[in-house]
Design an enzyme around this catalytic site. Structure first.
Site, short mmCIF file in Angstrom:
data_model
loop_
_atom_site.label_atom_id
_atom_site.label_comp_id
_atom_site.label_asym_id
_atom_site.label_seq_id
_atom_site.Cartn_x
_atom_site.Cartn_y
_atom_site.Cartn_z
N SER A 38 0.80 -1.23 0.00
CA SER A 38 0.00 0.00 0.00
C SER A 38 0.83 1.28 0.00
O SER A 38 0.32 2.34 -0.30
CB SER A 38 -0.97 0.02 1.18
OG SER A 38 -0.27 0.20 2.39
N LYS A 67 1.00 4.59 6.71
CA LYS A 67 0.41 5.43 5.65
C LYS A 67 1.01 6.83 5.75
O LYS A 67 1.70 7.17 6.70
CB LYS A 67 -1.11 5.54 5.80
CG LYS A 67 -1.87 4.24 5.88
CD LYS A 67 -1.96 3.52 4.58
CE LYS A 67 -2.79 2.23 4.76
NZ LYS A 67 -2.54 1.26 3.74
#
Length: 188
Positions: free
Chosen positions: A50, A93
């Site tokens: 991701s 993230k």
């Protein structure tokens, strides 16, 4: 007593002292390791793609905790945080917006407070809303929260899926990739 012979009585205190010292060293090392992991830094293995191409699948990273003792998380920081959907799991993230900012996704671009972000780290992948979510745009990030997204926008479950995350759920600022050798470097 003949030369070269030692009595058991003389050896016993030495052995006991050695064992006590060994136990003390092990306890000190374990306490220091715990304190460093809880308050200074922690190592993580990144199991997904991701954050590609910034962080690759199976990269090993350090997340430091000291920065956020003195300043608030800011836009652009790569963070580790408690997964809001899976207890006990940590995610990594990038912070896209902080409390009070407005997030919009328009024509595949992220727009913060009406200004499109320059996001070279996405390699041109579009930033579109995720299907099947209830989040509507523009989305105003509540105070005490941050909006996070993976750099690999077409393969990331992030705030587009679960909304903004609490600042209190942040476990650290990802700062260094230390493994594999050809990926060693600072993260930004």
């Amino acid at each position: 007593m003949p030369y070269g012979e030692h009595s058991n009585a003389e050896e016993r205190p030495k052995v006991i002292r050695f064992l006590i010292n060994l136990v003390l060293v092990v306890v000190v090392v374990l306490v220091l390791q715990f304190l460093l992991r809880e308050f200074v830094f922690q190592a993580y293995n990144v199991p997904s793609g991701s954050m590609e191409t910034t962080i690759q699948t199976d990269d090993m990273i350090f997340s430091e905790k000291v920065s956020y003792y003195f300043s608030a998380p800011k836009q652009g920081d790569i963070i580790t945080f408690e997964d809001p959907e899976t207890p006990g799991r940590t995610l990594v993230k990038r912070i896209i917006a902080v409390g009070g900012q407005s997030v919009n996704l328009q024509d595949g671009r992220v727009v913060i407070d009406g200004v499109p972000l320059d996001e070279s780290y996405t390699n041109g992948k579009p930033s579109n809303p995720l299907p099947g979510t209830t989040i509507t745009y523009p989305y105003v990030v509540p105070e005490g929260y941050v909006w996070v997204m993976g750099d690999n926008r077409t393969n990331s479950s992030d705030s587009r899926a679960f909304g903004a995350i609490k600042v209190s759920s942040i476990t650290g600022k990802a700062c260094v990739c230390y493994w594999p050798i050809d990926h060693i470097g600072l993260l930004n």
